[in-house]
Scaffold this active site. Structure first.
Site, PDB file in Angstrom:
ATOM      1  N   HIS A  13      21.139 -60.342 -23.080  1.00 28.37           N
ATOM      2  CA  HIS A  13      22.365 -60.803 -22.352  1.00 28.37           C
ATOM      3  C   HIS A  13      22.241 -62.391 -22.451  1.00 28.37           C
ATOM      4  CE1 HIS A  13      23.148 -56.641 -21.559  1.00 28.37           C
ATOM      5  NE2 HIS A  13      22.057 -56.358 -21.055  1.00 28.37           N
ATOM      6  N   GLU A  29      12.969 -53.132 -16.861  1.00 25.89           N
ATOM      7  CA  GLU A  29      12.983 -54.191 -15.874  1.00 25.89           C
ATOM      8  C   GLU A  29      12.098 -54.270 -14.981  1.00 25.89           C
ATOM      9  OE1 GLU A  29      17.269 -54.176 -14.930  1.00 25.89           O
ATOM     10  OE2 GLU A  29      17.846 -54.364 -17.038  1.00 25.89           O
ATOM     11  N   ASN A  46      11.337 -53.069 -21.891  1.00 25.67           N
ATOM     12  CA  ASN A  46      12.602 -53.798 -21.996  1.00 25.67           C
ATOM     13  C   ASN A  46      13.104 -54.479 -21.047  1.00 25.67           C
ATOM     14  OD1 ASN A  46      15.040 -53.840 -23.701  1.00 25.67           O
ATOM     15  ND2 ASN A  46      16.256 -52.613 -22.078  1.00 25.67           N
ATOM     16  N   ASP A  70      24.528 -59.531 -26.256  1.00 20.44           N
ATOM     17  CA  ASP A  70      26.218 -59.843 -25.787  1.00 20.44           C
ATOM     18  C   ASP A  70      26.053 -61.302 -25.757  1.00 20.44           C
ATOM     19  OD1 ASP A  70      25.188 -59.623 -23.309  1.00 20.44           O
ATOM     20  OD2 ASP A  70      26.582 -57.769 -22.885  1.00 20.44           O
ATOM     21  N   GLU A  92      20.231 -55.232 -26.211  1.00 30.73           N
ATOM     22  CA  GLU A  92      21.604 -55.263 -25.526  1.00 30.73           C
ATOM     23  C   GLU A  92      22.262 -56.726 -25.809  1.00 30.73           C
ATOM     24  OE1 GLU A  92      20.885 -54.226 -21.445  1.00 30.73           O
ATOM     25  OE2 GLU A  92      19.194 -52.773 -21.646  1.00 30.73           O
TER      26      GLU A  92
HETATM   27  O1  9MR Z   1      26.339 -51.529 -19.073  1.00 32.98           O
HETATM   28  C1  9MR Z   1      25.797 -50.933 -17.944  1.00 32.98           C
HETATM   29  C2  9MR Z   1      26.645 -50.598 -16.908  1.00 32.98           C
HETATM   30  O2  9MR Z   1      27.803 -49.897 -17.362  1.00 32.98           O
HETATM   31  C3  9MR Z   1      26.362 -50.006 -15.557  1.00 32.98           C
HETATM   32  O3  9MR Z   1      27.301 -49.992 -14.736  1.00 32.98           O
HETATM   33  C4  9MR Z   1      25.164 -50.656 -15.359  1.00 32.98           C
HETATM   34  C5  9MR Z   1      24.550 -50.203 -14.111  1.00 32.98           C
HETATM   35  O4  9MR Z   1      23.164 -50.777 -13.726  1.00 32.98           O
HETATM   36  O5  9MR Z   1      24.129 -50.872 -16.179  1.00 32.98           O
HETATM   37  C6  9MR Z   1      24.563 -51.486 -17.420  1.00 32.98           C
HETATM   38  O6  9MR Z   1      23.370 -51.393 -18.369  1.00 32.98           O
HETATM   39  C7  9MR Z   1      22.454 -52.456 -17.954  1.00 32.98           C
HETATM   40  C8  9MR Z   1      21.251 -51.790 -18.910  1.00 32.98           C
HETATM   41  O7  9MR Z   1      21.274 -50.136 -18.493  1.00 32.98           O
HETATM   42  C9  9MR Z   1      20.077 -52.260 -18.352  1.00 32.98           C
HETATM   43  N1  9MR Z   1      19.987 -53.833 -18.817  1.00 32.98           N
HETATM   44  C10 9MR Z   1      21.178 -54.517 -18.068  1.00 32.98           C
HETATM   45  C11 9MR Z   1      22.567 -53.709 -18.465  1.00 32.98           C
HETATM   46  C12 9MR Z   1      23.753 -54.357 -17.880  1.00 32.98           C
HETATM   47  O8  9MR Z   1      23.813 -54.366 -16.395  1.00 32.98           O
END
Ligand code: 9MR
Length: 370
Positions: free
Chosen positions: A253, A171, A218, A283, A281
């Site tokens: 997402h 990101e 990513n 969903d 990722e």
């Molecule tokens: O799913 C993850 C969640 O449990 C955490 O609280 C969060 C914190 O930033 O990160 C989520 O995973 C993220 C991933 O690492 C990067 N892309 C976005 C995902 C969803 O927020």
């Protein structure tokens, strides 16, 4: 096995007018000997195309639990939802905490699964010491770069041979800028310290630590024109400068409204760069917009939407399976998703809250098992 007979034709037609296509009829009997309600595990369905992954937490790593069993049944790849991030592995400078990450790698080994590593370089879930000195001032580029190098070297070396692919940088691009003036996420402390140089260096450090690991950039919203073009330019620049990058992770997402055209345009664009693509990722939220009222019940409308959107999506991914080298869900089943908030569940997966195949699963199965 649950039996979902979609009797609400009117509802279906309503939904279908949103999607502008004709209804898939009631599930037709499969022609390959599978009876009503019988399914092939996900990893078997897609075995000729790409590994199927799930994001997990350490407490899933137990074959006696429902989650452990579902993982073993359906998935052949794992990624840590949180415990391989910098704040989990090196919360205190110089002190590494491997226990949770090791559990995931161990479980994967025991069950013949691959492991993706997520993530080495990110502005979020990264302790302040990476960025700030004891006075709260930003580090010099030299100090920050050295710390990044040490972190990446330690983490990638530890899991050399076990983690086959890394999200090296996560990101880094600015998310919304229709005019394309702002390229990078400028509020990232990494960027504030040294501009985009950290991106290039992170890939070099990762390659040095494990020459065999696949290295990914990513990001999310990566199928939308305003962002995918920035990602394209970044990856092209890296490749032109011989920075070792193997692929692009499209986080995935999305929602049931995800556009087939956006998906195909994006995959065509990245194909032209000659990089691998992974959906990292995945969903597929049941809501078409944030304005839709939340529900904690998986309604017939949600079911119908996913019965259409999931096979559309998976068909696209199959069509590009020459460049798609992995598809990872950001969770296991609808019992838990990072998207869920009180009163608003997103039901984003192919497995339901009991970790059983949903009707959308059977539609996806038909793509391959006709
Ligand atoms: O799913 C993850 C969640 O449990 C955490 O609280 C969060 C914190 O930033 O990160 C989520 O995973 C993220 C991933 O690492 C990067 N892309 C976005 C995902 C969803 O927020």
């Amino acid at each position: 096995m649950k039996n979902y007979h979609v009797s609400l034709l009117a509802l279906a037609i309503g939904v279908l007018s949103v999607f502008g296509c004709t209804p898939t009829e009631e599930p037709t009997p499969l022609q390959d000997g599978l009876g009503e309600g019988e399914y092939i595990p996900l990893k078997e369905l897609f075995k000729d195309h790409f590994p199927i992954g799930a994001a997990v937490t350490p407490n899933h790593m137990d074959s006696r639990t429902p989650h452990g069993r579902a993982l073993i049944e359906h998935f052949n790849s794992l990624v840590a939802e949180n415990v391989m991030k910098p704040d989990a592995l090196q919360r205190v400078k110089g002190t590494y905490t491997w226990t949770n990450a090791d559990r995931i790698v161990q479980f994967a080994k025991e069950n013949n699964m691959m492991v993706r590593g997520h993530t080495l370089t990110w502005h979020s879930q990264t302790p302040d010491w990476f960025f700030y000195d004891e006075n709260g001032d930003l580090h010099t580029p030299e100090v920050a770069m050295k710390q990044l190098e040490e972190h990446i070297t330690a983490v990638v070396s530890r899991y050399k041979g076990d983690v086959y692919a890394w999200d090296v940088v996560n990101e880094a691009m600015f998310d919304w800028d229709p005019n394309g003036q702002i390229i990078y996420r400028e509020d990232s402390p990494w960027y504030k310290i040294m501009g985009p140089a950290y991106i290039d260096s992170a890939f070099v450090y990762a390659r040095r630590a494990d020459p065999d690991a696949k290295l990914f950039y990513n990001d999310y919203n990566s199928i939308f024109s305003w962002k995918r073009n920035k990602i394209f330019d970044l990856v092209k620049r890296l490749k032109d400068n011989n920075i070792p990058i193997d692929g692009v992770g499209l986080q995935g997402h999305w929602t049931v409204g995800v556009s087939e055209q956006d998906l195909r345009t994006t995959l065509d664009l990245f194909r032209s760069l000659g990089v691998e693509i992974q959906i990292t990722e995945l969903d597929l939220s049941v809501y078409l917009s944030n304005d839709e009222p939340g529900s904690t019940i998986y309604t017939d409308a949600f079911n119908m939407r996913q019965r259409i959107a999931y096979p559309m999506l998976m068909k696209v991914l199959l069509d590009y399976s020459d460049i798609i080298t992995g598809v990872t869900f950001w969770g296991i089943g609808d019992d838990a998703s990072w998207l869920d908030t009180p009163g608003r569940k997103h039901f984003p997966f192919l497995l339901d809250e009991q970790l059983q195949p949903k009707p959308a699963y059977f539609e996806v199965q038909k793509l391959i098992r006709r």
